[in-house]
Design a protein around this motif. Structure first.
Motif, PDB file in Angstrom:
ATOM      1  N   ALA A  69       0.823  -1.069   0.099  1.00 22.14           N
ATOM      2  CA  ALA A  69       0.023   0.022  -0.001  1.00 22.14           C
ATOM      3  C   ALA A  69       0.861   1.048   0.076  1.00 22.14           C
ATOM      4  N   GLY A  70       2.206   1.021   0.227  1.00 22.82           N
ATOM      5  CA  GLY A  70       2.894   2.295   0.323  1.00 22.82           C
ATOM      6  C   GLY A  70       3.227   3.018   1.627  1.00 22.82           C
ATOM      7  N   HIS A  71       4.036   3.958   1.756  1.00 23.82           N
ATOM      8  CA  HIS A  71       4.546   4.618   2.878  1.00 23.82           C
ATOM      9  C   HIS A  71       3.303   5.624   3.370  1.00 23.82           C
ATOM     10  N   ASP A  72       2.736   6.111   2.530  1.00 23.60           N
ATOM     11  CA  ASP A  72       1.611   7.309   2.990  1.00 23.60           C
ATOM     12  C   ASP A  72       0.202   6.574   3.439  1.00 23.60           C
ATOM     13  N   ALA A  73       0.157   5.438   3.539  1.00 23.17           N
ATOM     14  CA  ALA A  73      -1.010   4.665   4.124  1.00 23.17           C
ATOM     15  C   ALA A  73      -0.833   4.582   5.803  1.00 23.17           C
ATOM     16  N   THR A  74      -1.961   4.427   6.247  1.00 22.60           N
ATOM     17  CA  THR A  74      -1.855   4.416   7.731  1.00 22.60           C
ATOM     18  C   THR A  74      -2.264   2.989   8.093  1.00 22.60           C
ATOM     19  N   TYR A  75      -1.683   2.222   9.156  1.00 25.75           N
ATOM     20  CA  TYR A  75      -1.775   1.033   9.435  1.00 25.75           C
ATOM     21  C   TYR A  75      -2.006   0.837  10.900  1.00 25.75           C
ATOM     22  N   SER A  76      -3.124   0.087  11.213  1.00 21.59           N
ATOM     23  CA  SER A  76      -3.383  -0.280  12.716  1.00 21.59           C
ATOM     24  C   SER A  76      -3.615  -1.733  12.762  1.00 21.59           C
ATOM     25  N   VAL A  77      -3.072  -2.137  14.052  1.00 20.26           N
ATOM     26  CA  VAL A  77      -3.370  -3.810  14.218  1.00 20.26           C
ATOM     27  C   VAL A  77      -3.978  -3.693  15.793  1.00 20.26           C
ATOM     28  N   SER A  78      -5.030  -4.390  15.914  1.00 20.01           N
ATOM     29  CA  SER A  78      -5.561  -4.379  17.293  1.00 20.01           C
ATOM     30  C   SER A  78      -6.190  -5.759  17.411  1.00 20.01           C
ATOM     31  N   THR A  79      -5.932  -6.203  18.781  1.00 19.57           N
ATOM     32  CA  THR A  79      -6.310  -7.590  19.151  1.00 19.57           C
ATOM     33  C   THR A  79      -7.468  -7.640  20.148  1.00 19.57           C
ATOM     34  N   ALA A  80      -8.372  -8.353  20.104  1.00 25.08           N
ATOM     35  CA  ALA A  80      -9.609  -8.451  20.971  1.00 25.08           C
ATOM     36  C   ALA A  80     -10.473  -9.810  20.606  1.00 25.08           C
ATOM     37  N   GLY A  81     -10.820 -10.481  21.731  1.00 23.54           N
ATOM     38  CA  GLY A  81     -11.498 -11.582  21.591  1.00 23.54           C
ATOM     39  C   GLY A  81     -10.954 -12.604  20.762  1.00 23.54           C
ATOM     40  N   GLY A  82      -9.766 -12.967  20.880  1.00 22.43           N
ATOM     41  CA  GLY A  82      -8.960 -14.023  20.105  1.00 22.43           C
ATOM     42  C   GLY A  82      -8.708 -13.754  18.532  1.00 22.43           C
ATOM     43  N   TYR A  83      -9.037 -12.603  18.388  1.00 19.01           N
ATOM     44  CA  TYR A  83      -8.992 -12.079  16.633  1.00 19.01           C
ATOM     45  C   TYR A  83      -7.617 -10.982  16.840  1.00 19.01           C
ATOM     46  N   SER A  84      -7.128 -10.577  15.572  1.00 17.83           N
ATOM     47  CA  SER A  84      -6.308  -9.720  15.424  1.00 17.83           C
ATOM     48  C   SER A  84      -6.810  -8.677  14.268  1.00 17.83           C
ATOM     49  N   ASN A  85      -7.188  -7.752  14.372  1.00 24.62           N
ATOM     50  CA  ASN A  85      -7.742  -7.000  13.262  1.00 24.62           C
ATOM     51  C   ASN A  85      -6.863  -6.115  12.563  1.00 24.62           C
ATOM     52  N   VAL A  86      -6.742  -5.964  11.390  1.00 24.48           N
ATOM     53  CA  VAL A  86      -5.978  -5.047  10.546  1.00 24.48           C
ATOM     54  C   VAL A  86      -6.635  -4.025   9.811  1.00 24.48           C
ATOM     55  N   HIS A  87      -6.338  -2.743  10.026  1.00 23.60           N
ATOM     56  CA  HIS A  87      -6.942  -1.726   9.102  1.00 23.60           C
ATOM     57  C   HIS A  87      -5.831  -0.987   8.470  1.00 23.60           C
ATOM     58  N   VAL A  88      -6.152  -0.787   7.168  1.00 26.02           N
ATOM     59  CA  VAL A  88      -5.277   0.026   6.478  1.00 26.02           C
ATOM     60  C   VAL A  88      -6.156   1.116   5.565  1.00 26.02           C
ATOM     61  N   THR A  89      -5.668   2.449   6.055  1.00 23.34           N
ATOM     62  CA  THR A  89      -6.371   3.520   5.337  1.00 23.34           C
ATOM     63  C   THR A  89      -5.435   4.327   4.516  1.00 23.34           C
ATOM     64  N   LYS A  90      -5.795   4.781   3.256  1.00 20.42           N
ATOM     65  CA  LYS A  90      -4.934   5.541   2.474  1.00 20.42           C
ATOM     66  C   LYS A  90      -5.899   6.647   1.725  1.00 20.42           C
ATOM     67  N   SER A  91      -5.110   7.717   1.549  1.00 22.30           N
ATOM     68  CA  SER A  91      -6.005   8.940   1.036  1.00 22.30           C
ATOM     69  C   SER A  91      -5.486   8.936  -0.363  1.00 22.30           C
ATOM     70  N   VAL A  92      -6.400   9.043  -1.274  1.00 18.31           N
ATOM     71  CA  VAL A  92      -6.045   9.159  -2.667  1.00 18.31           C
ATOM     72  C   VAL A  92      -6.590  10.428  -3.250  1.00 18.31           C
ATOM     73  N   SER A  93      -5.799  11.002  -4.071  1.00 14.45           N
ATOM     74  CA  SER A  93      -6.307  12.499  -4.576  1.00 14.45           C
ATOM     75  C   SER A  93      -6.715  12.039  -5.915  1.00 14.45           C
ATOM     76  N   ILE A  94      -7.980  12.516  -6.241  1.00 15.72           N
ATOM     77  CA  ILE A  94      -8.590  12.265  -7.449  1.00 15.72           C
ATOM     78  C   ILE A  94      -8.795  13.645  -8.029  1.00 15.72           C
ATOM     79  N   PRO A  95      -8.392  13.938  -9.309  1.00 14.20           N
ATOM     80  CA  PRO A  95      -8.540  15.293  -9.669  1.00 14.20           C
ATOM     81  C   PRO A  95      -9.841  15.890 -10.074  1.00 14.20           C
ATOM     82  N   LEU A  96     -10.894  14.759 -10.498  1.00 17.67           N
ATOM     83  CA  LEU A  96     -12.269  15.460 -10.440  1.00 17.67           C
ATOM     84  C   LEU A  96     -13.118  15.421  -9.204  1.00 17.67           C
ATOM     85  N   LEU A  97     -12.701  14.495  -8.371  1.00 20.83           N
ATOM     86  CA  LEU A  97     -13.406  14.143  -7.145  1.00 20.83           C
ATOM     87  C   LEU A  97     -12.780  14.685  -5.910  1.00 20.83           C
TER      88      LEU A  97
END
Length: 111
Positions: A69-97
């Motif tokens: 995903a690249g260096h400009d994405a944000t990564y978070s890992v959380s653990t709860a209830g026997g599961y590990s959850n990974v969240h990745v977020t990235k901002s994308v600049s779209i010229p028209l949007l």
């Protein structure tokens, strides 16, 4: 001059429709780029979850996400209830949007 002469009318119609066609094609291209970035972010989250399932260290897990995903994405890992959850977020600049955030997430059972 003949009033029923239609020569050049298709050229005039094309000239009127050309800006709308150009905007439509640009929007289509931008949505394609946005879809590609969404897939990258989701693949990064899945790869990070696989690394966690193998028991890898956090640095290895993060490097797997950065590779996809690249260096400009944000990564978070959380653990709860026997599961590990990974969240990745990235901002994308779209010229028209403008600025659009794409998100990916994956979960894995911890053993």
């Amino acid at each position: 001059m003949n009033l029923n002469d239609e020569r050049g009318s298709s050229t005039a119609e094309f000239a009127v429709l050309l800006p709308a066609v150009a905007v439509f094609l640009s929007l289509l291209l931008c949505l394609g780029v946005l879809g590609m970035k969404q897939i990258q972010v989701q693949q990064a989250a899945a790869a990070m979850a696989r690394e966690l399932a193998r028991g890898e260290e956090n640095s290895v897990v993060r490097s797997s996400g950065v590779r996809l995903a690249g260096h400009d994405a944000t990564y978070s890992v959380s653990t709860a209830g026997g599961y590990s959850n990974v969240h990745v977020t990235k901002s994308v600049s779209i010229p028209l949007l403008g600025e659009v955030k794409v998100r990916g997430e994956a979960s894995v059972v911890l053993e």
